[in-house]
Design an enzyme around this catalytic site. Structure first.
Site: not given
Length: 198
Positions: A70-71
């Site tokens: 995830d970012q």
């Protein structure tokens, strides 16, 4: 029997990055709500969601190695979401003009839902140059980065928006820190170079 690798993501960008390592893998949708919790910092949010995605897929594939990622991006305390619309993208880029944004890209490799020490958060700092409204509008029209955190594609025309990028892993900004992923896969017995040699 070769071990199976699953990417817990529907992101075409992450899949394209993982393909670079030359290992066979499958893709599975993690179906995790990407909500924000009050008081949660961007790095903590990225790691929590990467872990949740990996564990959600691992729950139904206990014998496979599962990679979740995830970012989360932050600019002066503002979370930079995927803009979704042209107007949101233009507004977000205008807010970043002349400022720096920090991108936290988390990755977790798990088998059977146990992450052990195979988790990592990469930090990349992007310095935006001063952007005119016309430049922003032209960029959004040409690159169509509506599904990208921050509202740009650094692997595309988005690179022209910056004065600089400070990163230990250039692939992290695109969505998956491949240097760390390659290390973690080797530790798990899935060595990309060994696979190429065989």
């Amino acid at each position: 029997m070769p071990q199976t690798l699953i990417l817990a993501s529907t992101s075409r960008y992450r899949a394209a990055l993982l393909e670079r390592l030359g290992l066979p893998f499958r893709v599975a949708a993690p179906r995790v709500a990407e909500d924000h919790r009050p008081g949660e910092g961007p790095a903590a949010r990225a790691l929590r969601l990467a872990l949740a995605k990996a564990q959600a897929v691992a729950a139904t594939h206990p014998d496979c190695w599962v990679l979740g990622s995830d970012q989360v991006a932050d600019c002066d305390g503002r979370i930079l979401e995927k803009p979704g619309t042209d107007a949101n993208c233009r507004e977000q880029l205008a807010a970043c003009s002349g400022r720096s944004a920090t991108f936290f890209t988390a990755a977790v490799l798990t088998q059977g839902g146990i992450a052990s020490d195979r988790q990592h958060v990469d930090r990349t700092i992007v310095q935006f140059r001063h952007l005119s409204a016309a430049e922003i509008a032209t960029y959004v029209k040409r690159d169509r980065p509506l599904d990208c955190a921050g509202g740009f594609r650094c692997e595309g025309l988005g690179i022209a928006l910056f004065d600089g990028i400070d990163s230990a892993d250039p692939t992290a900004l695109i969505g998956l820190p491949l240097i760390w992923v390659a290390h973690a896969l080797r530790d798990a017995g899935l060595d990309p170079l060994a696979a190429i040699q065989s």
